[in-house]
Scaffold this motif. Sequence first.
Motif, short mmCIF file in Angstrom:
data_model
loop_
_atom_site.label_atom_id
_atom_site.label_comp_id
_atom_site.label_asym_id
_atom_site.label_seq_id
_atom_site.Cartn_x
_atom_site.Cartn_y
_atom_site.Cartn_z
N MET A 158 91.47 31.73 48.28
CA MET A 158 91.46 33.11 47.81
C MET A 158 90.12 33.48 47.16
N LYS A 159 89.77 34.76 47.30
CA LYS A 159 88.68 35.36 46.53
C LYS A 159 89.27 36.63 45.93
N GLY A 160 89.58 36.58 44.63
CA GLY A 160 90.31 37.68 44.01
C GLY A 160 91.70 37.73 44.61
N LEU A 190 86.58 27.36 57.21
CA LEU A 190 86.59 27.09 55.77
C LEU A 190 85.57 28.00 55.10
N PRO A 191 86.01 28.84 54.16
CA PRO A 191 85.06 29.76 53.51
C PRO A 191 84.04 28.99 52.67
N ALA A 192 82.81 29.51 52.66
CA ALA A 192 81.75 28.87 51.89
C ALA A 192 82.02 29.00 50.40
N LYS A 193 82.55 30.15 50.01
CA LYS A 193 82.85 30.38 48.59
C LYS A 193 84.27 30.96 48.46
N TYR A 194 84.97 30.50 47.46
CA TYR A 194 86.31 31.01 47.16
C TYR A 194 86.59 30.78 45.69
N ASP A 195 87.50 31.58 45.13
CA ASP A 195 87.82 31.49 43.70
C ASP A 195 88.85 30.40 43.41
N LYS A 196 89.82 30.28 44.29
CA LYS A 196 90.93 29.35 44.01
C LYS A 196 91.64 28.97 45.30
#
Length: 203
Positions: A158-160, A190-196
């Motif tokens: 997740m991102k937000g 696979l996302p490079a950046k994610y929050d959780k």
Amino acid sequence: MSDQQPPSGSGTPAGFYPDSTGSMRWWDGAAWTEQTQQPAPGQVAMAAPPKKKHTVRNVLLGLVAVFVLFVGGCMALIGSAANEVSKSIDKEVAKDSEPGGPDNPLTISEGKAFSVSGFDYAAGWKVVDNEFGFDITKLKVTNNRDDKDSALVEIKFMKGSEVLALTDCTTEPVAVGQTTTLSCLSGDDLPAKYDKITINDTF
């Protein structure tokens, strides 16, 4: 004449009837009177009319009582069943709202242990990028629920409030106390950046 019994209960028409002394005494329809007479020779004393039998009425009343008891019993059974269904629904709603339930995703950290409704997931799992997307490896679960059950979960990155990628992970039915490794499948990158990372039962 208060010690005299009525000829056959209430509803007996007025007339001369034999009393306790053997005389013919006048019954006025409600009570004995003082007027008496001896039967004439050859005259047969008029007997009190027989009491009415209420067999049909009594049978009908009995049937009504049985019907009422039957309906009451059925209503009690229906009420009990409805109560059990209500409890089962409440239990399922509560389970869906638990952390990791379908309505309440649980935030997890790569490699760390966590639990979802009696399924205990072991530490040491990894997120691995591959040419087809990504994979979750070494994700092991022990069934500490009350019954044999399968793990059917969704893991989201997740991102937000945005879902960047997800994978579905499953097992065959797992016996109580048994440990097995989940099989995860995803076609997402696979996302490079994610929050959780979150996990939740799919149902």
